[in-house]
Write a protein that holds these residues in place. Structure first.
Motif, PDB file in Angstrom:
ATOM      1  N   ILE A  36      42.313  49.922  34.107  1.00  0.00           N
ATOM      2  CA  ILE A  36      42.805  48.716  33.443  1.00  0.00           C
ATOM      3  C   ILE A  36      44.219  48.379  33.905  1.00  0.00           C
ATOM      4  O   ILE A  36      44.551  47.227  34.170  1.00  0.00           O
ATOM      5  N   ALA A  37      45.045  49.368  34.021  1.00  0.00           N
ATOM      6  CA  ALA A  37      46.427  49.144  34.467  1.00  0.00           C
ATOM      7  C   ALA A  37      46.459  48.620  35.900  1.00  0.00           C
ATOM      8  O   ALA A  37      47.234  47.711  36.244  1.00  0.00           O
ATOM      9  N   HIS A  38      45.616  49.174  36.744  1.00  0.00           N
ATOM     10  CA  HIS A  38      45.556  48.698  38.139  1.00  0.00           C
ATOM     11  C   HIS A  38      45.070  47.253  38.203  1.00  0.00           C
ATOM     12  O   HIS A  38      45.595  46.432  38.982  1.00  0.00           O
ATOM     13  N   ALA A  39      44.077  46.911  37.370  1.00  0.00           N
ATOM     14  CA  ALA A  39      43.575  45.539  37.362  1.00  0.00           C
ATOM     15  C   ALA A  39      44.622  44.558  36.880  1.00  0.00           C
ATOM     16  O   ALA A  39      44.770  43.451  37.427  1.00  0.00           O
ATOM     17  N   GLU A  40      45.383  44.945  35.867  1.00  0.00           N
ATOM     18  CA  GLU A  40      46.420  44.049  35.375  1.00  0.00           C
ATOM     19  C   GLU A  40      47.518  43.828  36.404  1.00  0.00           C
ATOM     20  O   GLU A  40      48.112  42.754  36.467  1.00  0.00           O
ATOM     21  N   ASP A  92      47.522  35.584  39.495  1.00  0.00           N
ATOM     22  CA  ASP A  92      47.616  34.495  38.524  1.00  0.00           C
ATOM     23  C   ASP A  92      46.458  33.533  38.755  1.00  0.00           C
ATOM     24  O   ASP A  92      46.344  32.893  39.807  1.00  0.00           O
ATOM     25  N   PHE A  93      45.575  33.401  37.782  1.00  0.00           N
ATOM     26  CA  PHE A  93      44.412  32.530  37.866  1.00  0.00           C
ATOM     27  C   PHE A  93      44.429  31.553  36.693  1.00  0.00           C
ATOM     28  O   PHE A  93      43.720  31.740  35.701  1.00  0.00           O
ATOM     29  N   PRO A  94      45.214  30.502  36.786  1.00  0.00           N
ATOM     30  CA  PRO A  94      45.240  29.536  35.682  1.00  0.00           C
ATOM     31  C   PRO A  94      43.973  28.689  35.677  1.00  0.00           C
ATOM     32  O   PRO A  94      43.397  28.372  36.735  1.00  0.00           O
ATOM     33  N   LEU A  95      43.537  28.299  34.507  1.00  0.00           N
ATOM     34  CA  LEU A  95      42.364  27.456  34.360  1.00  0.00           C
ATOM     35  C   LEU A  95      42.725  26.010  34.663  1.00  0.00           C
ATOM     36  O   LEU A  95      43.808  25.530  34.338  1.00  0.00           O
ATOM     37  N   LYS A  96      41.781  25.301  35.295  1.00  0.00           N
ATOM     38  CA  LYS A  96      42.025  23.896  35.599  1.00  0.00           C
ATOM     39  C   LYS A  96      42.047  23.034  34.341  1.00  0.00           C
ATOM     40  O   LYS A  96      42.572  21.927  34.364  1.00  0.00           O
ATOM     41  N   THR A  97      41.478  23.558  33.280  1.00  0.00           N
ATOM     42  CA  THR A  97      41.503  22.811  32.012  1.00  0.00           C
ATOM     43  C   THR A  97      42.777  23.069  31.217  1.00  0.00           C
ATOM     44  O   THR A  97      42.973  22.466  30.149  1.00  0.00           O
ATOM     45  N   ASP A  98      43.589  23.939  31.738  1.00  0.00           N
ATOM     46  CA  ASP A  98      44.841  24.244  31.049  1.00  0.00           C
ATOM     47  C   ASP A  98      45.792  23.041  31.145  1.00  0.00           C
ATOM     48  O   ASP A  98      45.951  22.462  32.210  1.00  0.00           O
TER      49      ASP A  98
END
Length: 239
Positions: free
Chosen positions: A9-13, A18-24
């Motif tokens: 989990i730490a490695h994944a974080e 950064d993957f922002p949503l297009k609906t954001d």
């Protein structure tokens, strides 16, 4: 907790990015993904260029196929002349096969004037003039083309009748035979009569077999050429 899961989990974080949503509401489109009028105009120009290239390629193939048809028509006419000679030698009936190019296949010749076009135009002008004046004749009240043709056709017939009449008079004076006919044919062997011998018959049969073989080869070549051309035309049509 499992220490290995905690490490994963730490490695994944740390590495997920950064993957922002297009609906954001705070999403900002990257510069490389933005669309404007300049990019759309460029895409339209490239699309038109691709369409033009496809059309030009298709037209080149179509014109090449038309040129092939011209050569096939010329070869077929030559083959038909040869088949007529072969059938005449074999004593068989000949079925003419005289293909020709249609005017719709030659759009570049649409402005060309042919003799039949001139004749048709003359007939139309003559018909309009007759309808306008209420009587026959062409320009200036001259003799119509039909009357001129009839007069020209009647002249050779009259000349032929006079010649035949003179020939009959000469035949009567010589005792029923044309003058000089007996002298030219008397004592001369009949060159058209072929001596019937086994060798001559064998040669005749061999020649007939050769002519039949040549005719079969011509017909087979024509059928194969038609099949190849029809397949190429169908392939071009389905594109």
């Amino acid at each position: 907790e499992d220490p290995q899961d905690v490490l994963a989990i730490a490695h994944a974080e740390r590495t997920m990015g950064d993957f922002p949503l297009k609906t954001d509401p705070d999403y900002v489109v990257p510069e490389t993904q933005r669309v404007n009028a300049h990019k759309k105009r460029r895409q339209m120009i490239l699309l038109d260029d691709s369409i033009h290239a496809i059309k030009m390629g298709y037209n080149e193939r179509l014109l090449a196929l038309r040129d092939l048809k011209k050569r096939i028509v010329a070869a077929t006419l030559a083959d038909d002349d040869r088949l007529r000679e072969i059938n005449a030698a074999l004593g068989e009936e000949h079925t003419p096969n005289r293909p020709e190019m249609q005017r719709s296949e030659l759009p570049e010749d649409r402005e060309a004037i042919r003799p039949e076009d001139v004749d048709r135009y003359e007939l139309e002008v003559e018909a309009r003039a007759r309808k306008a004046h209420g009587k026959g004749g062409g320009f200036g009240g001259g003799v119509s083309k039909a009357k001129e043709d009839a007069a020209v056709a009647a002249a050779p017939a009259e000349a032929g009748g006079d010649s035949a009449h003179e020939g009959e008079e000469e035949a009567d004076e010589d005792g029923g035979a044309p003058r000089g006919a007996g002298a030219s044919l008397a004592g001369r062997p009949d060159v058209t009569a072929e001596v019937s011998t086994p060798l001559a018959s064998a040669r005749r049969e061999l020649e007939l077999a050769r002519l039949r073989s040549e005719r079969a080869q011509i017909l087979h070549r024509q059928a194969r050429t038609r099949e190849t051309f029809d397949a190429a035309a169908l392939e071009l049509q389905t594109e």
